[in-house]
Design an enzyme around this catalytic site. Structure first.
Site, PDB file in Angstrom:
ATOM      1  N   HIS A 124      -4.575   0.535   8.575  1.00  0.00           N
ATOM      2  CA  HIS A 124      -5.292  -0.241   7.472  1.00  0.00           C
ATOM      3  C   HIS A 124      -3.826  -0.767   6.842  1.00  0.00           C
ATOM      4  O   HIS A 124      -3.891  -0.426   5.641  1.00  0.00           O
ATOM      5  CB  HIS A 124      -6.130   0.475   6.616  1.00  0.00           C
ATOM      6  CG  HIS A 124      -6.808  -0.571   5.696  1.00  0.00           C
ATOM      7  ND1 HIS A 124      -7.354  -1.371   5.940  1.00  0.00           N
ATOM      8  CD2 HIS A 124      -6.818  -0.286   4.431  1.00  0.00           C
ATOM      9  CE1 HIS A 124      -7.964  -2.024   4.911  1.00  0.00           C
ATOM     10  NE2 HIS A 124      -7.685  -1.486   3.850  1.00  0.00           N
TER      11      HIS A 124
ATOM     12  N   ARG B  17     -14.173  -8.506   7.517  1.00  0.00           N
ATOM     13  CA  ARG B  17     -13.206  -9.602   7.128  1.00  0.00           C
ATOM     14  C   ARG B  17     -12.898 -10.498   8.351  1.00  0.00           C
ATOM     15  O   ARG B  17     -13.284 -11.784   8.400  1.00  0.00           O
ATOM     16  CB  ARG B  17     -11.725  -9.099   6.616  1.00  0.00           C
ATOM     17  CG  ARG B  17     -11.857  -8.538   5.225  1.00  0.00           C
ATOM     18  CD  ARG B  17     -10.666  -8.274   4.584  1.00  0.00           C
ATOM     19  NE  ARG B  17     -10.782  -7.795   3.342  1.00  0.00           N
ATOM     20  CZ  ARG B  17     -10.023  -6.834   2.546  1.00  0.00           C
ATOM     21  NH1 ARG B  17      -9.188  -6.058   3.348  1.00  0.00           N
ATOM     22  NH2 ARG B  17     -10.213  -6.365   1.374  1.00  0.00           N
TER      23      ARG B  17
ATOM     24  N   ARG C  19       0.762  -1.128  -0.080  1.00  0.00           N
ATOM     25  CA  ARG C  19       0.010   0.066   0.034  1.00  0.00           C
ATOM     26  C   ARG C  19       0.908   1.198  -0.012  1.00  0.00           C
ATOM     27  O   ARG C  19       0.636   2.173  -0.489  1.00  0.00           O
ATOM     28  CB  ARG C  19      -0.988   0.126   1.370  1.00  0.00           C
ATOM     29  CG  ARG C  19      -2.205  -1.111   1.255  1.00  0.00           C
ATOM     30  CD  ARG C  19      -3.039  -0.599   2.524  1.00  0.00           C
ATOM     31  NE  ARG C  19      -3.981  -1.688   2.503  1.00  0.00           N
ATOM     32  CZ  ARG C  19      -4.219  -2.687   2.938  1.00  0.00           C
ATOM     33  NH1 ARG C  19      -2.962  -3.211   3.621  1.00  0.00           N
ATOM     34  NH2 ARG C  19      -5.169  -3.664   2.903  1.00  0.00           N
TER      35      ARG C  19
ATOM     36  N   ASP D 228     -11.912  -4.162   7.895  1.00  0.00           N
ATOM     37  CA  ASP D 228     -10.935  -5.072   8.504  1.00  0.00           C
ATOM     38  C   ASP D 228     -11.971  -5.750   9.504  1.00  0.00           C
ATOM     39  O   ASP D 228     -11.636  -7.227   9.504  1.00  0.00           O
ATOM     40  CB  ASP D 228      -9.955  -4.464   9.173  1.00  0.00           C
ATOM     41  CG  ASP D 228      -8.977  -3.699   8.201  1.00  0.00           C
ATOM     42  OD1 ASP D 228      -8.820  -4.204   6.840  1.00  0.00           O
ATOM     43  OD2 ASP D 228      -8.502  -2.949   8.457  1.00  0.00           O
TER      44      ASP D 228
END
Ligand code: APR
Length: 311
Positions: free
Chosen positions: A176, A152, A89, A149
């Site tokens: 994140h 998930r 990222r 998150d």
């Protein structure tokens, strides 16, 4: 519709956000992108689904014409380049920071009272760019990470225990990224903490899968990153704001001393309502959890420092 929501970026996440917002009749939707034709095409395609999906949200798509976003209540920013396989990222940092600056400066002119939901990665750092560029109050710049998150984590908990996802609750705090902080003690099934339902080893395996959740999808898709769940997460936040639900969700928000963290965007539980982040909820953390959050904050701080160096 009474409300107006603009999505910047007509890509996978943006178009899915537009679809869900329209189908839930949360707001009229404007899609903005730099690409010629694509936002208009996707908006028309979505509008043509409306008679079948039975909603009356208006959906328009424009290329670089921010006047269409005039007076938006919420702006979801997905504009950027997505993460490719093998790309972290953080590699996205400078490209997406430039995109974020140009998008937010346009939005601030036409929708000065909007609440910004930032989705573009690297998320926590992009929130800093959005806050600095917009000059908005810190309560009106919110990053989407913790809801995704946590979703998930909830998915993996439900799979593991063979229970309805509806029965699950989870909290994932922090940045994140790989340093995110899933909190098993605050994650539960029908109110029972998962620490009473699963062995420490199984919990660690689910936590690890959650941490790598984005990467798992990237390596399967090969040509882009996740978008169905990210879009759902952004829409849950938008709904909480538009309906003034006072919903407590883990979101990336600007901390000024809370959790011992200064002047940094990071994921913690907040109360979302029509004013944006209406309260930052400070939950009790064990020394280990606290340390993990500080470590996560350090990772964000490094990115923010990189951003400053890049100018
Ligand atoms: N202004 C508006 N739109 C832009 C700009 C810009 N300056 N620059 C790029 N875009 C658009 C692209 O043209 C593209 O349509 O942003 C869109 C991004 O869409 P995708 O490439 O499909 O990416 P997506 O999967 O939607 O992810 C978007 O969300 O989860 C994060 O890491 C992900 O940062 C990425 C973002």
């Amino acid at each position: 519709m009474k409300n107006k929501l603009t999505v910047v970026g007509a890509g996978n996440v943006g178009a899915t956000v537009a679809m869900r917002v329209a189908e839930k009749e949360l707001a009229d939707v404007v899609i903005v992108d730099v690409l010629e034709g694509v936002p208009a095409g996707k908006a028309l395609d979505l509008a043509e689904a409306a008679p079948i999906e039975r909603h009356d949200a208006h959906i328009t798509g424009v290329t670089n014409d921010y006047s269409a976003a005039q007076g938006s209540d919420i702006v979801v920013i997905t504009a950027g380049i997505p993460r490719k396989p093998g790309m972290s990222r953080d590699d996205l940092l400078s490209t997406n920071a430039g995109i974020m600056k140009s998008v937010v400066s346009e939005i601030a002119k036409v929708a000065p009272n909007a609440i910004l939901i930032v989705v573009t990665n690297p998320l926590d750092a992009m929130c800093h760019v959005a806050l600095d560029t917009s000059g908005f109050d810190k309560t009106k710049v919110i990053g989407m990470a913790g809801v995704l998150d946590s979703a998930r984590f909830r998915t993996f908990i439900a799979m593991e225990l063979n229970v309805s996802v509806d029965n699950t609750h989870a909290f994932v705090l922090g940045a994140h990224g790989d340093t995110m902080v899933p909190l098993p003690r605050y994650s539960s099934v029908a109110g029972i903490p998962i620490t009473e339902l699963l062995s420490a080893e199984r919990i660690e395996a689910l936590v690890e899968r959650t941490r790598k959740g984005g990467g798992e999808i990237v390596s399967l898709l090969k040509t882009g990153s996740a978008y169905y769940a990210p879009a759902s997460a952004a829409v849950e936040m938008a709904e909480a704001i538009l309906k003034d639900k006072k919903k407590i969700l883990p979101c990336v928000t600007y901390l000024q001393g809370e959790y011992g963290i200064q002047n940094l965007f990071i994921g913690v539980p907040v109360k979302l309502g029509s004013a944006g982040v209406e309260e930052i909820i400070e939950i009790m953390l064990t020394p280990e959890e606290h340390e993990a959050l500080q470590k996560s904050a350090q990772a964000v701080q490094e990115l923010v420092d990189d951003l400053k160096r890049l100018g």
